[in-house]
Design an enzyme around this catalytic site. Sequence first.
Site, PDB file in Angstrom:
ATOM      1  N   ARG A   1      -0.507   8.677   1.986  1.00  0.00           N
ATOM      2  CA  ARG A   1      -1.888   9.140   1.836  1.00  0.00           C
ATOM      3  C   ARG A   1      -2.065  10.639   1.821  1.00  0.00           C
ATOM      4  O   ARG A   1      -2.866  11.183   1.082  1.00  0.00           O
ATOM      5  CB  ARG A   1      -2.653   8.630   3.030  1.00  0.00           C
ATOM      6  CG  ARG A   1      -3.678   7.689   2.652  1.00  0.00           C
ATOM      7  CD  ARG A   1      -4.232   7.060   3.853  1.00  0.00           C
ATOM      8  NE  ARG A   1      -4.271   5.660   3.558  1.00  0.00           N
ATOM      9  CZ  ARG A   1      -4.743   4.760   4.374  1.00  0.00           C
ATOM     10  NH1 ARG A   1      -5.175   5.117   5.557  1.00  0.00           N
ATOM     11  NH2 ARG A   1      -4.766   3.517   4.012  1.00  0.00           N
TER      12      ARG A   1
ATOM     13  N   HIS B   1      -8.693   9.681   3.346  1.00  0.00           N
ATOM     14  CA  HIS B   1      -8.304   8.584   2.445  1.00  0.00           C
ATOM     15  C   HIS B   1      -8.484   9.073   1.018  1.00  0.00           C
ATOM     16  O   HIS B   1      -9.524   9.649   0.686  1.00  0.00           O
ATOM     17  CB  HIS B   1      -9.172   7.352   2.706  1.00  0.00           C
ATOM     18  CG  HIS B   1      -8.598   6.099   2.111  1.00  0.00           C
ATOM     19  ND1 HIS B   1      -8.525   5.895   0.749  1.00  0.00           N
ATOM     20  CD2 HIS B   1      -8.040   5.006   2.684  1.00  0.00           C
ATOM     21  CE1 HIS B   1      -7.964   4.711   0.526  1.00  0.00           C
ATOM     22  NE2 HIS B   1      -7.659   4.158   1.680  1.00  0.00           N
TER      23      HIS B   1
ATOM     24  N   ARG C   1      -0.712   8.763   9.314  1.00  0.00           N
ATOM     25  CA  ARG C   1      -0.569   7.322   9.564  1.00  0.00           C
ATOM     26  C   ARG C   1      -0.194   6.573   8.293  1.00  0.00           C
ATOM     27  O   ARG C   1      -0.794   6.775   7.228  1.00  0.00           O
ATOM     28  CB  ARG C   1      -1.881   6.752  10.088  1.00  0.00           C
ATOM     29  CG  ARG C   1      -1.866   5.237  10.250  1.00  0.00           C
ATOM     30  CD  ARG C   1      -3.156   4.750  10.853  1.00  0.00           C
ATOM     31  NE  ARG C   1      -4.275   4.951   9.972  1.00  0.00           N
ATOM     32  CZ  ARG C   1      -4.807   4.012   9.198  1.00  0.00           C
ATOM     33  NH1 ARG C   1      -4.301   2.795   9.187  1.00  0.00           N
ATOM     34  NH2 ARG C   1      -5.846   4.289   8.441  1.00  0.00           N
TER      35      ARG C   1
ATOM     36  N   HIS D   1     -11.133   9.770   7.093  1.00  0.00           N
ATOM     37  CA  HIS D   1     -10.916   8.326   7.255  1.00  0.00           C
ATOM     38  C   HIS D   1     -10.400   7.947   8.632  1.00  0.00           C
ATOM     39  O   HIS D   1     -10.833   6.958   9.213  1.00  0.00           O
ATOM     40  CB  HIS D   1      -9.908   7.891   6.189  1.00  0.00           C
ATOM     41  CG  HIS D   1      -9.591   6.428   6.175  1.00  0.00           C
ATOM     42  ND1 HIS D   1     -10.536   5.465   5.923  1.00  0.00           N
ATOM     43  CD2 HIS D   1      -8.425   5.758   6.394  1.00  0.00           C
ATOM     44  CE1 HIS D   1      -9.973   4.264   5.968  1.00  0.00           C
ATOM     45  NE2 HIS D   1      -8.693   4.422   6.278  1.00  0.00           N
TER      46      HIS D   1
ATOM     47  N   GLU E   1       0.852  -1.192   0.000  1.00  0.00           N
ATOM     48  CA  GLU E   1       0.000   0.000   0.000  1.00  0.00           C
ATOM     49  C   GLU E   1       0.887   1.242   0.000  1.00  0.00           C
ATOM     50  O   GLU E   1       2.115   1.133   0.121  1.00  0.00           O
ATOM     51  CB  GLU E   1      -0.922  -0.008   1.240  1.00  0.00           C
ATOM     52  CG  GLU E   1      -1.955  -1.124   1.184  1.00  0.00           C
ATOM     53  CD  GLU E   1      -2.849  -1.199   2.417  1.00  0.00           C
ATOM     54  OE1 GLU E   1      -2.641  -0.439   3.364  1.00  0.00           O
ATOM     55  OE2 GLU E   1      -3.753  -2.042   2.404  1.00  0.00           O
TER      56      GLU E   1
HETATM   57  P1  FAD Z   1     -13.478   0.666  16.354  1.00  0.00           P
HETATM   58  O1  FAD Z   1     -13.190  -0.564  15.609  1.00  0.00           O
HETATM   59  O2  FAD Z   1     -14.087   1.780  15.620  1.00  0.00           O
HETATM   60  O3  FAD Z   1     -14.411   0.292  17.580  1.00  0.00           O
HETATM   61  C1  FAD Z   1     -14.961   1.307  18.395  1.00  0.00           C
HETATM   62  C2  FAD Z   1     -16.064   0.715  19.217  1.00  0.00           C
HETATM   63  O4  FAD Z   1     -16.495   1.635  20.206  1.00  0.00           O
HETATM   64  C3  FAD Z   1     -17.308   0.357  18.408  1.00  0.00           C
HETATM   65  O5  FAD Z   1     -17.761  -0.880  18.878  1.00  0.00           O
HETATM   66  C4  FAD Z   1     -18.289   1.466  18.789  1.00  0.00           C
HETATM   67  O6  FAD Z   1     -19.631   1.101  18.649  1.00  0.00           O
HETATM   68  C5  FAD Z   1     -17.913   1.687  20.233  1.00  0.00           C
HETATM   69  N1  FAD Z   1     -18.301   2.978  20.793  1.00  0.00           N
HETATM   70  C6  FAD Z   1     -17.984   4.213  20.334  1.00  0.00           C
HETATM   71  N2  FAD Z   1     -18.533   5.161  21.138  1.00  0.00           N
HETATM   72  C7  FAD Z   1     -19.195   4.509  22.130  1.00  0.00           C
HETATM   73  C8  FAD Z   1     -19.973   4.933  23.225  1.00  0.00           C
HETATM   74  N3  FAD Z   1     -20.224   6.219  23.495  1.00  0.00           N
HETATM   75  N4  FAD Z   1     -20.506   3.987  24.044  1.00  0.00           N
HETATM   76  C9  FAD Z   1     -20.331   2.668  23.786  1.00  0.00           C
HETATM   77  N5  FAD Z   1     -19.608   2.210  22.730  1.00  0.00           N
HETATM   78  C10 FAD Z   1     -19.046   3.126  21.916  1.00  0.00           C
HETATM   79  N6  FAD Z   1      -6.688   0.091   9.432  1.00  0.00           N
HETATM   80  C11 FAD Z   1      -5.729  -0.795   9.114  1.00  0.00           C
HETATM   81  O7  FAD Z   1      -4.758  -0.982   9.860  1.00  0.00           O
HETATM   82  N7  FAD Z   1      -5.837  -1.525   7.959  1.00  0.00           N
HETATM   83  C12 FAD Z   1      -6.868  -1.383   7.098  1.00  0.00           C
HETATM   84  O8  FAD Z   1      -6.934  -2.068   6.100  1.00  0.00           O
HETATM   85  C13 FAD Z   1      -7.875  -0.436   7.404  1.00  0.00           C
HETATM   86  N8  FAD Z   1      -8.912  -0.232   6.560  1.00  0.00           N
HETATM   87  C14 FAD Z   1      -9.930   0.598   6.943  1.00  0.00           C
HETATM   88  C15 FAD Z   1     -11.055   0.717   6.134  1.00  0.00           C
HETATM   89  C16 FAD Z   1     -12.121   1.479   6.541  1.00  0.00           C
HETATM   90  C17 FAD Z   1     -13.347   1.613   5.653  1.00  0.00           C
HETATM   91  C18 FAD Z   1     -12.075   2.149   7.783  1.00  0.00           C
HETATM   92  C19 FAD Z   1     -13.226   2.970   8.249  1.00  0.00           C
HETATM   93  C20 FAD Z   1     -10.939   2.065   8.580  1.00  0.00           C
HETATM   94  C21 FAD Z   1      -9.869   1.290   8.165  1.00  0.00           C
HETATM   95  N9  FAD Z   1      -8.727   1.163   8.959  1.00  0.00           N
HETATM   96  C22 FAD Z   1      -7.751   0.276   8.619  1.00  0.00           C
HETATM   97  C23 FAD Z   1      -8.651   1.809  10.264  1.00  0.00           C
HETATM   98  C24 FAD Z   1      -8.991   0.777  11.342  1.00  0.00           C
HETATM   99  O9  FAD Z   1     -10.011  -0.067  10.883  1.00  0.00           O
HETATM  100  C25 FAD Z   1      -9.441   1.434  12.622  1.00  0.00           C
HETATM  101  O10 FAD Z   1      -8.594   2.490  12.971  1.00  0.00           O
HETATM  102  C26 FAD Z   1      -9.443   0.420  13.760  1.00  0.00           C
HETATM  103  O11 FAD Z   1     -10.171  -0.704  13.383  1.00  0.00           O
HETATM  104  C27 FAD Z   1     -10.012   1.060  15.006  1.00  0.00           C
HETATM  105  O12 FAD Z   1     -10.238   0.070  15.954  1.00  0.00           O
HETATM  106  P2  FAD Z   1     -10.790   0.490  17.383  1.00  0.00           P
HETATM  107  O13 FAD Z   1     -11.001  -0.764  18.132  1.00  0.00           O
HETATM  108  O14 FAD Z   1      -9.913   1.520  17.964  1.00  0.00           O
HETATM  109  O15 FAD Z   1     -12.173   1.227  17.068  1.00  0.00           O
HETATM  110  C1  SIN Z   2      -7.263   0.695   2.832  1.00  0.00           C
HETATM  111  O1  SIN Z   2      -7.516  -0.485   2.643  1.00  0.00           O
HETATM  112  O2  SIN Z   2      -6.980   1.498   1.933  1.00  0.00           O
HETATM  113  C2  SIN Z   2      -7.318   1.220   4.225  1.00  0.00           C
HETATM  114  C3  SIN Z   2      -6.047   0.916   4.885  1.00  0.00           C
HETATM  115  C4  SIN Z   2      -5.890   1.746   6.120  1.00  0.00           C
HETATM  116  O3  SIN Z   2      -6.673   2.641   6.407  1.00  0.00           O
HETATM  117  O4  SIN Z   2      -4.900   1.482   6.816  1.00  0.00           O
END
Ligand code: FAD
Ligand code: SIN
Length: 519
Positions: free
Chosen positions: A288, A241, A384, A349, A116
């Site tokens: 990015r 993104h 990032r 993003h 990537e």
């Molecule tokens: P999240 O997975 O967002 O989980 C947060 C949780 O908190 C959720 O369950 C939510 O409901 C809960 N929550 C929030 N507020 C409250 C509240 N007030 N009360 C109770 N619960 C609450 N990263 C990579 O490394 N590789 C990738 O390929 C990649 N692709 C991506 C593609 C997309 C479309 C997106 C959107 C992001 C991508 N990212 C990627 C980024 C990555 O997915 C996220 O940064 C990471 O998954 C965040 O994980 P987290 O556990 O911190 O938060």
């Molecule tokens: C992507 O698949 O382009 C998202 C990867 C990332 O946010 O790290």
Amino acid sequence: MLEANYLVIGSGVAGLTYSVKIAERFPDRKVIIVTKDREDESNTKYAQGGMAVVLNKEEDSFKKHIEDTLVAGDGLCNEDVVKMVVKEGPQRLKELIEWGANFDEDAEGNLDLGKEGGHSEYRIVHHKDLTGAEVQRTLIKRVNQLPNITLLAHHFAIDLVTNHHIKGGDEDELVCYGAYVLNERSGDIFTIKANTTLLASGGIGCVYGHTTNPIIATGDGVAMAYRAKARIKDMEFVQFHPTALYQRKGESAFLISEAVRGFGAYLRNRKGKRFMPDYDDRAELASRDIVSQSIDAEMKKAGDSHVFLDCTHLDMEGFKAHFPTIYNKCLSFHINVEKDWIPVVPASHYLCGGIAVDENGKTTVENLFACGECSRTGLHGANRLASNSLLEALVYAHNIFRYLSENDYEKPDVVIPEWNDEGTTIPEEHILIRHSLKSLQALMRNYVGIVRSNKRLKRAIKHLDLIYTEVEDLYRESKITASLCELRNMINIAHLIIGQSLERKENKGGYFNKDNVKK
Ligand code: FAD
Ligand code: SIN
């Protein structure tokens, strides 16, 4: 009131990984996870590209991954953190695989590694274009096997309980005792008292409306921590993104993974010109921040609303095998990737900043930890590197678990008052919440986007102040609902992004202000 040894807010990769580890280590202690939507709804679920891990030691090395992360972060990463996270990667991935996660393999049975933007080598471990969903599935399954974890779905954390809430509590002392939680089904608000609380509440994408994030990404954890007076850092570094699918209507933007450019796709403007080589030697595989800023410049030059991603020259069988979801999603919009260019536009993003934590995930508030996208560890600096986020969450979940295995936290010896909603009524004009949200998102898009200026930021502050006052009035008068809390939280987040943007006097990574000196 409920009580737990460990309270976890959020059920994405960060909250679930930590919960599994701590529950396995202490089977006689209680873990409560509250999550505001379904248990599997999160940014994690939508991660496409994968997870950056150094596995092929012949061509790749920790040194190269560290260097790529530092270059993407544009001088603002914490180098010790970068080294620690990169070196921990293989071990954390191994653990995830042992828990049952499946990642794609090549013909020889080795993990298939993708590439990537900003990566000098092939090192992205993936499960087709559904990596996050596979990680989420694995972790939820594991959580459900552990009897000392209670997972409360559709429970919304409203605010952290701190000294400020305790009668006679010293307001200058920053300590967290748990959280006030809304049962979204019954409307009841109750307290969860806990020895330690982990914020794992994810990102902020919805503040911009046009985002790759699902609707849960409203910055609740960062806003709660901010109200609890925790240190919040680097909020100006919102990552856009480069390639979200352009749709004339609708706001939530489907992501076209960066891995598609890693597979060889080209970015073209309306005239068909492949423009990225004019901006950076790495062309489509520049980091990015550079690709998004270049697309923004091309669109402004031509007055266009989007550019195109051209995949027509690629091996289509390989494309369909790697990116079945993207291929089918495009088809559902009558875009046949084999012969049509995909219209794409940058969308908000990822939040590079957030709640400041040390290497053990400790915030500046006693008993309060943060992990994942809501935290600011120093890994990402000003931008990032792709696929470093899942990695960061896994590594920090482990660090916090390790720290808490070695350090016991007592049950808090305080009486927590019940939530007081005396005098509040059910808001009659629910539509006002929606109007304020639309105004907020419009101001963030128009004045606080990829390219900022002091004039735009100051105008944003003025408009925001008005929305803030209206919503605070509504909040004081109304019975609490999740959507009202989310709106209030997003206003806090916007305030932090704008305020910290105005403080930054030098352009770095994902932050570009026309009035600042050049990088
Ligand atoms: P999240 O997975 O967002 O989980 C947060 C949780 O908190 C959720 O369950 C939510 O409901 C809960 N929550 C929030 N507020 C409250 C509240 N007030 N009360 C109770 N619960 C609450 N990263 C990579 O490394 N590789 C990738 O390929 C990649 N692709 C991506 C593609 C997309 C479309 C997106 C959107 C992001 C991508 N990212 C990627 C980024 C990555 O997915 C996220 O940064 C990471 O998954 C965040 O994980 P987290 O556990 O911190 O938060
Ligand atoms: C992507 O698949 O382009 C998202 C990867 C990332 O946010 O790290």
